[in-house]
Motif scaffolding. Structure first.
Motif, PDB file in Angstrom:
ATOM      1  N   PHE A 172       0.827  -1.199  -0.046  1.00 44.41           N
ATOM      2  CA  PHE A 172       0.042  -0.011  -0.043  1.00 44.41           C
ATOM      3  C   PHE A 172       0.982   1.358   0.017  1.00 44.41           C
ATOM      4  CE2 PHE A 172      -2.311   3.339   1.760  1.00 44.41           C
ATOM      5  CZ  PHE A 172      -3.437   3.248   1.155  1.00 44.41           C
ATOM      6  N   ASP A 173       0.543   2.110  -0.957  1.00 45.23           N
ATOM      7  CA  ASP A 173       1.523   3.249  -1.079  1.00 45.23           C
ATOM      8  C   ASP A 173       0.638   4.543  -0.488  1.00 45.23           C
ATOM      9  OD1 ASP A 173       2.043   5.723  -2.182  1.00 45.23           O
ATOM     10  OD2 ASP A 173       3.380   4.884  -3.756  1.00 45.23           O
ATOM     11  N   ILE A 174       1.164   5.183   0.678  1.00 47.58           N
ATOM     12  CA  ILE A 174       0.781   5.943   1.253  1.00 47.58           C
ATOM     13  C   ILE A 174       0.320   7.404   0.636  1.00 47.58           C
ATOM     14  CG2 ILE A 174       1.177   4.972   3.559  1.00 47.58           C
ATOM     15  CD1 ILE A 174       3.290   7.298   3.749  1.00 47.58           C
ATOM     16  N   LEU A 175       1.040   7.631  -0.494  1.00 48.58           N
ATOM     17  CA  LEU A 175       1.090   8.998  -1.212  1.00 48.58           C
ATOM     18  C   LEU A 175      -0.069   8.660  -2.193  1.00 48.58           C
ATOM     19  CD1 LEU A 175       4.501  10.176  -1.439  1.00 48.58           C
ATOM     20  CD2 LEU A 175       2.898  11.038  -0.051  1.00 48.58           C
ATOM     21  N   ARG A 176       0.223   7.780  -2.887  1.00 47.96           N
ATOM     22  CA  ARG A 176      -0.980   7.284  -4.228  1.00 47.96           C
ATOM     23  C   ARG A 176      -2.279   6.737  -3.448  1.00 47.96           C
ATOM     24  NH1 ARG A 176       3.518   4.601  -8.216  1.00 47.96           N
ATOM     25  NH2 ARG A 176       4.361   4.057  -6.119  1.00 47.96           N
ATOM     26  N   LYS A 177      -2.277   6.398  -2.354  1.00 47.92           N
ATOM     27  CA  LYS A 177      -3.244   5.925  -1.688  1.00 47.92           C
ATOM     28  C   LYS A 177      -3.744   4.715  -2.252  1.00 47.92           C
ATOM     29  CE  LYS A 177      -4.579  10.052   0.965  1.00 47.92           C
ATOM     30  NZ  LYS A 177      -3.249  10.208   1.323  1.00 47.92           N
ATOM     31  N   LYS A 178      -2.977   3.825  -2.872  1.00 53.34           N
ATOM     32  CA  LYS A 178      -3.369   2.535  -3.258  1.00 53.34           C
ATOM     33  C   LYS A 178      -2.457   1.220  -3.305  1.00 53.34           C
ATOM     34  CE  LYS A 178      -2.196   3.680  -7.957  1.00 53.34           C
ATOM     35  NZ  LYS A 178      -2.519   3.935  -9.564  1.00 53.34           N
ATOM     36  N   ASN A 179      -2.907   0.073  -3.574  1.00 46.64           N
ATOM     37  CA  ASN A 179      -1.921  -0.779  -3.699  1.00 46.64           C
ATOM     38  C   ASN A 179      -1.085  -0.899  -5.130  1.00 46.64           C
ATOM     39  OD1 ASN A 179      -2.374  -2.159  -1.203  1.00 46.64           O
ATOM     40  ND2 ASN A 179      -4.369  -3.158  -2.183  1.00 46.64           N
ATOM     41  N   HIS A 201       8.567  10.338   7.504  1.00 48.48           N
ATOM     42  CA  HIS A 201       8.734  10.114   8.997  1.00 48.48           C
ATOM     43  C   HIS A 201       9.973  10.556   9.496  1.00 48.48           C
ATOM     44  CE1 HIS A 201       4.542   8.611   8.466  1.00 48.48           C
ATOM     45  NE2 HIS A 201       5.251   7.789   7.384  1.00 48.48           N
ATOM     46  N   HIS A 202      11.011  10.654   8.735  1.00 40.44           N
ATOM     47  CA  HIS A 202      12.393  10.884   9.393  1.00 40.44           C
ATOM     48  C   HIS A 202      12.830  12.191   9.127  1.00 40.44           C
ATOM     49  CE1 HIS A 202      12.672   6.691  10.992  1.00 40.44           C
ATOM     50  NE2 HIS A 202      12.142   6.403  10.133  1.00 40.44           N
ATOM     51  N   LEU A 203      12.881  12.765   8.089  1.00 40.14           N
ATOM     52  CA  LEU A 203      13.307  13.830   7.410  1.00 40.14           C
ATOM     53  C   LEU A 203      12.300  14.824   7.252  1.00 40.14           C
ATOM     54  CD1 LEU A 203      15.442  12.493   4.766  1.00 40.14           C
ATOM     55  CD2 LEU A 203      16.064  13.090   7.039  1.00 40.14           C
ATOM     56  N   SER A 204      11.035  14.734   7.601  1.00 37.52           N
ATOM     57  CA  SER A 204      10.088  15.779   7.665  1.00 37.52           C
ATOM     58  C   SER A 204       9.665  16.527   6.501  1.00 37.52           C
ATOM     59  CB  SER A 204      10.305  16.902   8.979  1.00 37.52           C
ATOM     60  OG  SER A 204      10.411  16.065  10.090  1.00 37.52           O
ATOM     61  N   PHE A 205       9.812  15.881   5.299  1.00 43.33           N
ATOM     62  CA  PHE A 205       9.323  16.421   4.087  1.00 43.33           C
ATOM     63  C   PHE A 205       7.902  16.346   4.082  1.00 43.33           C
ATOM     64  CE2 PHE A 205      13.655  15.759   2.922  1.00 43.33           C
ATOM     65  CZ  PHE A 205      14.037  16.799   2.080  1.00 43.33           C
ATOM     66  N   GLY A 206       7.148  17.352   3.790  1.00 42.55           N
ATOM     67  CA  GLY A 206       5.544  17.183   3.470  1.00 42.55           C
ATOM     68  C   GLY A 206       5.120  16.262   2.558  1.00 42.55           C
ATOM     69  N   PRO A 207       4.307  15.517   2.721  1.00 45.31           N
ATOM     70  CA  PRO A 207       3.814  14.692   1.962  1.00 45.31           C
ATOM     71  C   PRO A 207       3.233  14.985   0.665  1.00 45.31           C
ATOM     72  CG  PRO A 207       2.582  14.122   3.840  1.00 45.31           C
ATOM     73  CD  PRO A 207       3.607  14.947   4.132  1.00 45.31           C
ATOM     74  N   GLY A 208       2.425  16.428   0.689  1.00 41.81           N
ATOM     75  CA  GLY A 208       2.009  17.127  -0.254  1.00 41.81           C
ATOM     76  C   GLY A 208       2.847  17.624  -1.331  1.00 41.81           C
ATOM     77  N   LEU A 209       4.153  17.541  -0.882  1.00 42.01           N
ATOM     78  CA  LEU A 209       5.351  18.318  -1.814  1.00 42.01           C
ATOM     79  C   LEU A 209       6.129  17.017  -2.747  1.00 42.01           C
ATOM     80  CD1 LEU A 209       6.907  20.754   0.381  1.00 42.01           C
ATOM     81  CD2 LEU A 209       5.301  21.330  -1.253  1.00 42.01           C
ATOM     82  N   ILE A 210       5.554  15.667  -2.402  1.00 40.04           N
ATOM     83  CA  ILE A 210       6.130  14.577  -3.031  1.00 40.04           C
ATOM     84  C   ILE A 210       5.201  14.039  -4.329  1.00 40.04           C
ATOM     85  CG2 ILE A 210       7.288  12.357  -2.537  1.00 40.04           C
ATOM     86  CD1 ILE A 210       7.513  13.150   0.132  1.00 40.04           C
ATOM     87  N   LYS A 211       5.856  13.887  -5.174  1.00 43.87           N
ATOM     88  CA  LYS A 211       5.149  13.221  -6.181  1.00 43.87           C
ATOM     89  C   LYS A 211       5.875  11.975  -6.629  1.00 43.87           C
ATOM     90  CE  LYS A 211       2.758  14.204 -10.374  1.00 43.87           C
ATOM     91  NZ  LYS A 211       2.147  15.095 -11.413  1.00 43.87           N
ATOM     92  N   LEU A 212       5.379  10.671  -7.189  1.00 42.90           N
ATOM     93  CA  LEU A 212       5.843   9.488  -7.331  1.00 42.90           C
ATOM     94  C   LEU A 212       5.463   9.366  -8.884  1.00 42.90           C
ATOM     95  CD1 LEU A 212       5.049   7.365  -4.401  1.00 42.90           C
ATOM     96  CD2 LEU A 212       6.997   8.800  -4.778  1.00 42.90           C
ATOM     97  N   GLU A 213       6.488   8.690  -9.661  1.00 43.07           N
ATOM     98  CA  GLU A 213       6.479   8.258 -10.949  1.00 43.07           C
ATOM     99  C   GLU A 213       5.722   9.435 -11.780  1.00 43.07           C
ATOM    100  OE1 GLU A 213       4.647   4.220 -11.031  1.00 43.07           O
ATOM    101  OE2 GLU A 213       6.818   3.731 -11.223  1.00 43.07           O
ATOM    102  N   SER A 214       6.502  10.610 -11.725  1.00 42.75           N
ATOM    103  CA  SER A 214       5.904  11.940 -12.354  1.00 42.75           C
ATOM    104  C   SER A 214       6.430  11.957 -13.810  1.00 42.75           C
ATOM    105  CB  SER A 214       6.516  13.067 -11.777  1.00 42.75           C
ATOM    106  OG  SER A 214       6.077  14.483 -12.361  1.00 42.75           O
ATOM    107  N   GLY A 215       5.622  12.201 -14.837  1.00 41.59           N
ATOM    108  CA  GLY A 215       6.031  12.026 -16.216  1.00 41.59           C
ATOM    109  C   GLY A 215       6.944  13.342 -16.326  1.00 41.59           C
ATOM    110  N   LEU A 216       7.934  13.134 -17.362  1.00 34.42           N
ATOM    111  CA  LEU A 216       8.862  14.322 -17.818  1.00 34.42           C
ATOM    112  C   LEU A 216       9.249  14.065 -19.179  1.00 34.42           C
ATOM    113  CD1 LEU A 216      12.268  13.479 -17.671  1.00 34.42           C
ATOM    114  CD2 LEU A 216      11.459  13.285 -15.161  1.00 34.42           C
ATOM    115  N   LYS A 217       9.745  15.137 -19.660  1.00 32.52           N
ATOM    116  CA  LYS A 217      10.204  14.875 -21.302  1.00 32.52           C
ATOM    117  C   LYS A 217      11.846  14.939 -21.176  1.00 32.52           C
ATOM    118  CE  LYS A 217       7.113  14.938 -24.550  1.00 32.52           C
ATOM    119  NZ  LYS A 217       6.919  13.985 -25.376  1.00 32.52           N
TER     120      LYS A 217
END
Length: 148
Positions: A23-30, A49-65
């Protein structure tokens, strides 16, 4: 999954139709649990949880050119002005971190222009600061500070 040199975390792992999911806590799905995903999930939990980065600032598998190719960044953290701040490339634990691996994250960052980049296979993690004015990339001793 293999033990990594990153803090352990409590994760929800399930099985369905012969596949293992986490379960991915950012994408909120398995998400299908691959060795690379195992590293990504450990890094996400470390960042939040250890470095205090805000979850709202993190994007996973973001598309780029990159050149005319569509690519995906593994972890991209934005600053408070919504500009790329920290780009992390994840590799499976059995993939060695080499100059080629570092070149990959640097190529992706040519488009994003994040001031910090990293590459990790969960056993080794290397972070770098990018100085665009002087065209210098220097290795850091740890992770960058949370953007203010």
């Amino acid at each position: 999954m293999e033990k990594l040199n990153l803090p352990e975390f409590s994760c929800k792992i399930t099985e369905n139709e012969g596949k293992t999911f986490v379960f991915d806590i950012l994408r909120k799905k398995n998400i299908v649990l691959t060795p690379e995903e195992w590293v990504r999930q450990h890094l996400v939990h470390l960042l939040i949880h250890h470095l205090s980065f805000g979850p709202g600032l993190i994007k996973l598998e973001s598309g780029l050119k990159y050149e005319s190719l569509d690519k995906r960044s593994d972890i991209l953290i934005y600053d408070r002005q919504a500009k790329p701040y920290f780009l992390i490339e994840c590799k499976a634990p059995d993939v060695a971190i080499t100059q080629k691996t570092l070149a990959q994250v640097s190529r992706y960052n040519k488009t994003l222009k994040a001031p910090f980049i990293a590459v990790s296979n969960g056993k080794s993690t290397f972070c770098f600061e990018v100085d665009y004015q002087n065209d210098i990339t220097k290795q850091m001793k740890g992770f960058p500070a949370v953007p203010v």
